[in-house]
Each structure stands twice: as structure tokens, then as C-alpha cells.
Design a protein around this motif. Structure first.
Motif, PDB file in Angstrom:
ATOM      1  N   GLY A  46      -1.116  -1.344   0.496  1.00 61.98           N
ATOM      2  CA  GLY A  46      -1.947  -0.500  -0.348  1.00 61.98           C
ATOM      3  C   GLY A  46      -1.600   0.974  -0.212  1.00 61.98           C
ATOM      4  O   GLY A  46      -1.565   1.706  -1.194  1.00 61.98           O
ATOM      5  N   ILE A  47      -1.331   1.421   0.999  1.00 64.26           N
ATOM      6  CA  ILE A  47      -1.037   2.831   1.245  1.00 64.26           C
ATOM      7  C   ILE A  47       0.321   3.218   0.662  1.00 64.26           C
ATOM      8  O   ILE A  47       0.602   4.402   0.486  1.00 64.26           O
ATOM      9  CB  ILE A  47      -1.126   3.151   2.758  1.00 64.26           C
ATOM     10  CG1 ILE A  47      -1.297   4.645   3.008  1.00 64.26           C
ATOM     11  CG2 ILE A  47       0.057   2.597   3.500  1.00 64.26           C
ATOM     12  CD1 ILE A  47      -2.636   5.166   2.662  1.00 64.26           C
ATOM     13  N   GLY A  52      -3.351   2.959  -4.101  1.00 57.62           N
ATOM     14  CA  GLY A  52      -3.764   2.680  -2.727  1.00 57.62           C
ATOM     15  C   GLY A  52      -3.987   3.962  -1.934  1.00 57.62           C
ATOM     16  O   GLY A  52      -4.884   4.029  -1.092  1.00 57.62           O
ATOM     17  N   ILE A  53      -3.187   4.981  -2.219  1.00 56.09           N
ATOM     18  CA  ILE A  53      -3.374   6.273  -1.560  1.00 56.09           C
ATOM     19  C   ILE A  53      -4.707   6.887  -1.985  1.00 56.09           C
ATOM     20  O   ILE A  53      -5.464   7.405  -1.160  1.00 56.09           O
ATOM     21  CB  ILE A  53      -2.197   7.215  -1.876  1.00 56.09           C
ATOM     22  CG1 ILE A  53      -0.917   6.684  -1.217  1.00 56.09           C
ATOM     23  CG2 ILE A  53      -2.488   8.637  -1.407  1.00 56.09           C
ATOM     24  CD1 ILE A  53       0.349   7.385  -1.644  1.00 56.09           C
ATOM     25  N   PHE A  54      -5.013   6.811  -3.290  1.00 54.33           N
ATOM     26  CA  PHE A  54      -6.298   7.328  -3.757  1.00 54.33           C
ATOM     27  C   PHE A  54      -7.469   6.509  -3.201  1.00 54.33           C
ATOM     28  O   PHE A  54      -8.529   7.057  -2.909  1.00 54.33           O
ATOM     29  CB  PHE A  54      -6.353   7.374  -5.286  1.00 54.33           C
ATOM     30  CG  PHE A  54      -5.614   8.535  -5.874  1.00 54.33           C
ATOM     31  CD1 PHE A  54      -6.079   9.824  -5.706  1.00 54.33           C
ATOM     32  CD2 PHE A  54      -4.442   8.340  -6.592  1.00 54.33           C
ATOM     33  CE1 PHE A  54      -5.413  10.896  -6.240  1.00 54.33           C
ATOM     34  CE2 PHE A  54      -3.762   9.409  -7.129  1.00 54.33           C
ATOM     35  CZ  PHE A  54      -4.238  10.698  -6.961  1.00 54.33           C
ATOM     36  N   ALA A  55      -7.272   5.213  -3.045  1.00 52.83           N
ATOM     37  CA  ALA A  55      -8.321   4.382  -2.431  1.00 52.83           C
ATOM     38  C   ALA A  55      -8.516   4.772  -0.967  1.00 52.83           C
ATOM     39  O   ALA A  55      -9.653   4.807  -0.476  1.00 52.83           O
ATOM     40  CB  ALA A  55      -7.964   2.907  -2.544  1.00 52.83           C
ATOM     41  N   PHE A  56      -7.432   5.081  -0.275  1.00 52.49           N
ATOM     42  CA  PHE A  56      -7.533   5.530   1.113  1.00 52.49           C
ATOM     43  C   PHE A  56      -8.297   6.849   1.198  1.00 52.49           C
ATOM     44  O   PHE A  56      -9.154   7.027   2.067  1.00 52.49           O
ATOM     45  CB  PHE A  56      -6.137   5.684   1.729  1.00 52.49           C
ATOM     46  CG  PHE A  56      -6.146   6.253   3.112  1.00 52.49           C
ATOM     47  CD1 PHE A  56      -6.526   5.472   4.186  1.00 52.49           C
ATOM     48  CD2 PHE A  56      -5.804   7.573   3.346  1.00 52.49           C
ATOM     49  CE1 PHE A  56      -6.552   5.982   5.472  1.00 52.49           C
ATOM     50  CE2 PHE A  56      -5.827   8.107   4.617  1.00 52.49           C
ATOM     51  CZ  PHE A  56      -6.199   7.304   5.684  1.00 52.49           C
ATOM     52  N   ILE A  57      -7.998   7.783   0.296  1.00 54.66           N
ATOM     53  CA  ILE A  57      -8.710   9.055   0.265  1.00 54.66           C
ATOM     54  C   ILE A  57     -10.192   8.821  -0.024  1.00 54.66           C
ATOM     55  O   ILE A  57     -11.067   9.416   0.610  1.00 54.66           O
ATOM     56  CB  ILE A  57      -8.075  10.019  -0.754  1.00 54.66           C
ATOM     57  CG1 ILE A  57      -6.672  10.426  -0.281  1.00 54.66           C
ATOM     58  CG2 ILE A  57      -8.948  11.253  -0.976  1.00 54.66           C
ATOM     59  CD1 ILE A  57      -5.849  11.141  -1.326  1.00 54.66           C
ATOM     60  N   ALA A  79     -16.937   4.980  -5.093  1.00 54.98           N
ATOM     61  CA  ALA A  79     -16.656   4.795  -6.521  1.00 54.98           C
ATOM     62  C   ALA A  79     -15.174   4.985  -6.817  1.00 54.98           C
ATOM     63  O   ALA A  79     -14.581   4.213  -7.590  1.00 54.98           O
ATOM     64  CB  ALA A  79     -17.500   5.762  -7.351  1.00 54.98           C
ATOM     65  N   ILE A  80     -14.558   5.986  -6.196  1.00 51.58           N
ATOM     66  CA  ILE A  80     -13.119   6.211  -6.376  1.00 51.58           C
ATOM     67  C   ILE A  80     -12.324   5.017  -5.849  1.00 51.58           C
ATOM     68  O   ILE A  80     -11.417   4.504  -6.502  1.00 51.58           O
ATOM     69  CB  ILE A  80     -12.687   7.512  -5.671  1.00 51.58           C
ATOM     70  CG1 ILE A  80     -13.275   8.708  -6.407  1.00 51.58           C
ATOM     71  CG2 ILE A  80     -11.169   7.619  -5.585  1.00 51.58           C
ATOM     72  CD1 ILE A  80     -13.142  10.009  -5.643  1.00 51.58           C
ATOM     73  N   ALA A  81     -12.666   4.561  -4.657  1.00 53.16           N
ATOM     74  CA  ALA A  81     -11.960   3.426  -4.059  1.00 53.16           C
ATOM     75  C   ALA A  81     -12.171   2.152  -4.872  1.00 53.16           C
ATOM     76  O   ALA A  81     -11.249   1.347  -5.022  1.00 53.16           O
ATOM     77  CB  ALA A  81     -12.418   3.224  -2.620  1.00 53.16           C
ATOM     78  N   LEU A  82     -13.365   1.966  -5.420  1.00 54.63           N
ATOM     79  CA  LEU A  82     -13.643   0.800  -6.246  1.00 54.63           C
ATOM     80  C   LEU A  82     -12.771   0.804  -7.493  1.00 54.63           C
ATOM     81  O   LEU A  82     -12.175  -0.218  -7.856  1.00 54.63           O
ATOM     82  CB  LEU A  82     -15.120   0.754  -6.624  1.00 54.63           C
ATOM     83  CG  LEU A  82     -15.575  -0.429  -7.471  1.00 54.63           C
ATOM     84  CD1 LEU A  82     -15.580  -1.694  -6.627  1.00 54.63           C
ATOM     85  CD2 LEU A  82     -16.945  -0.170  -8.050  1.00 54.63           C
ATOM     86  N   ALA A 126     -10.510  -4.583  -0.418  1.00 51.07           N
ATOM     87  CA  ALA A 126     -10.895  -3.185  -0.624  1.00 51.07           C
ATOM     88  C   ALA A 126     -11.981  -3.076  -1.686  1.00 51.07           C
ATOM     89  O   ALA A 126     -12.898  -2.253  -1.569  1.00 51.07           O
ATOM     90  CB  ALA A 126      -9.674  -2.357  -1.018  1.00 51.07           C
ATOM     91  N   LEU A 127     -11.906  -3.910  -2.701  1.00 49.38           N
ATOM     92  CA  LEU A 127     -12.936  -3.927  -3.742  1.00 49.38           C
ATOM     93  C   LEU A 127     -14.291  -4.306  -3.155  1.00 49.38           C
ATOM     94  O   LEU A 127     -15.306  -3.647  -3.422  1.00 49.38           O
ATOM     95  CB  LEU A 127     -12.542  -4.907  -4.853  1.00 49.38           C
ATOM     96  CG  LEU A 127     -13.527  -5.061  -5.984  1.00 49.38           C
ATOM     97  CD1 LEU A 127     -13.126  -4.168  -7.148  1.00 49.38           C
ATOM     98  CD2 LEU A 127     -13.580  -6.485  -6.444  1.00 49.38           C
ATOM     99  N   LEU A 128     -14.308  -5.336  -2.329  1.00 50.78           N
ATOM    100  CA  LEU A 128     -15.560  -5.766  -1.707  1.00 50.78           C
ATOM    101  C   LEU A 128     -16.112  -4.716  -0.744  1.00 50.78           C
ATOM    102  O   LEU A 128     -17.324  -4.451  -0.723  1.00 50.78           O
ATOM    103  CB  LEU A 128     -15.359  -7.100  -0.985  1.00 50.78           C
ATOM    104  CG  LEU A 128     -15.038  -8.306  -1.875  1.00 50.78           C
ATOM    105  CD1 LEU A 128     -14.701  -9.518  -1.029  1.00 50.78           C
ATOM    106  CD2 LEU A 128     -16.181  -8.592  -2.816  1.00 50.78           C
ATOM    107  N   ALA A 129     -15.237  -4.113   0.050  1.00 49.86           N
ATOM    108  CA  ALA A 129     -15.685  -3.100   1.008  1.00 49.86           C
ATOM    109  C   ALA A 129     -16.201  -1.856   0.291  1.00 49.86           C
ATOM    110  O   ALA A 129     -17.224  -1.284   0.690  1.00 49.86           O
ATOM    111  CB  ALA A 129     -14.548  -2.731   1.958  1.00 49.86           C
TER     112      ALA A 129
END
Length: 144
Positions: A46-47, A52-57, A79-82, A126-129
Motif C-alpha cells: 500500500g505504501i 496508499g501513501i495518502f491512506a497512510f497520511i 475519511a481520507i483513508a477510507l 484498511a477500508l475496515l480500519a
């Protein structure tokens, strides 16, 4: 930082935020192509992907929000990670096979049409978390 051990939504949101950050370091896309007795696997963390980088942020912002009880930050980060995890479910990236050659996304799409198996376990987790941390942050915002 605040660890409110008596507040179940705080602890659950904090755990989900930590998991969200961790899930950015597992494969968000993997493909397996089998041709007779030969099998070729390739994956992308993901990273290593832009979303994946934006999800990490987003996960880092959510973790900050949960640690310091700034639940608005936690909700926005979740919300961003979702959104990025949802993108991860539908985007087909290029992959590198055994560190030798890079297979472009168009060839990966053709392999999928030909019957290759794919897995998006990292994006799903990541979606669930992110949904978990977002729900806990939302409940904490409305509790005040």
C-alpha cells in the motif's frame, strides 16, 4: 497523548487507527498467474502506491486525532483513508515480477481477464480500519 482506558470508543478508535497505519505496509494488490506447474506471484504494498501513501497520511492524522482527543482530525483522516482504500479496491497498478521486470497495468488487466487470481486484502483491511476509526470519532464528536 491521552489513553482513556475507561472510554471504549476511544480505545477502539485508537486501535483502529494503529491498525490502519499498519495495513498500509501490507500488499494492497497481488496477482498470481498459473500456467501448468509454473506459478508467478507479484504484489504491491500500500505504501508503494500513490493512494496508499495518502491512506497512510490519513491514518497518521487519524492516529494523532485519537491520541490527542481531537476527534475532528481523526474523522477527517479516516475519511481520507477510507476514500483511498476504496480506490485501492478498483485501481489495477503495475507490478514488478521478481525484481526483474515491471509489468504495466494494461498487461495486468489482460492477465486478470485471462483468469489470473488477484487479492486486495490490504485495501480491504484498511477500508475496515478506516471505517472503524471514523465511526468511533463520529460517535465521540456527537457525544460532546
Amino acid at each position: 497523548p491521552c489513553f482513556d482506558t475507561k472510554d471504549k470508543f476511544h480505545i477502539a478508535g485508537l486501535a483502529c487507527a494503529v491498525l490502519l497505519v499498519i495495513f498500509c505496509f501490507i500488499p494492497w494488490f497481488s496477482i498470481t498467474v498459473k500456467e501448468g506447474p509454473i506459478s508467478v506471484d507479484a504484489s504491491r504494498l500500500g505504501i508503494g502506491l500513490w493512494y496508499g501513501i495518502f491512506a497512510f497520511i490519513g491514518g497518521a492524522v487519524a492516529l494523532y486525532g485519537m491520541l490527542y482527543k481531537n476527534y475532528q482530525f481523526a474523522f477527517c483522516g479516516a475519511a481520507i483513508a477510507l476514500l483511498m482504500a476504496i480506490l485501492g479496491l478498483f485501481i489495477v497498478p503495475s507490478v514488478e515480477v521478481a525484481g526483474i521486470a515491471t509489468v504495466p497495468a494494461d498487461a495486468v488487466k489482460l492477465a486478470i481477464k485471462a483468469g489470473a487470481t488477484t487479492s486486495r486484502i490490504g485495501a480491504i483491511l484498511a477500508l475496515l480500519a478506516s471505517a472503524g476509526v471514523g465511526a468511533c470519532a463520529f460517535l465521540k464528536i456527537n457525544e460532546k
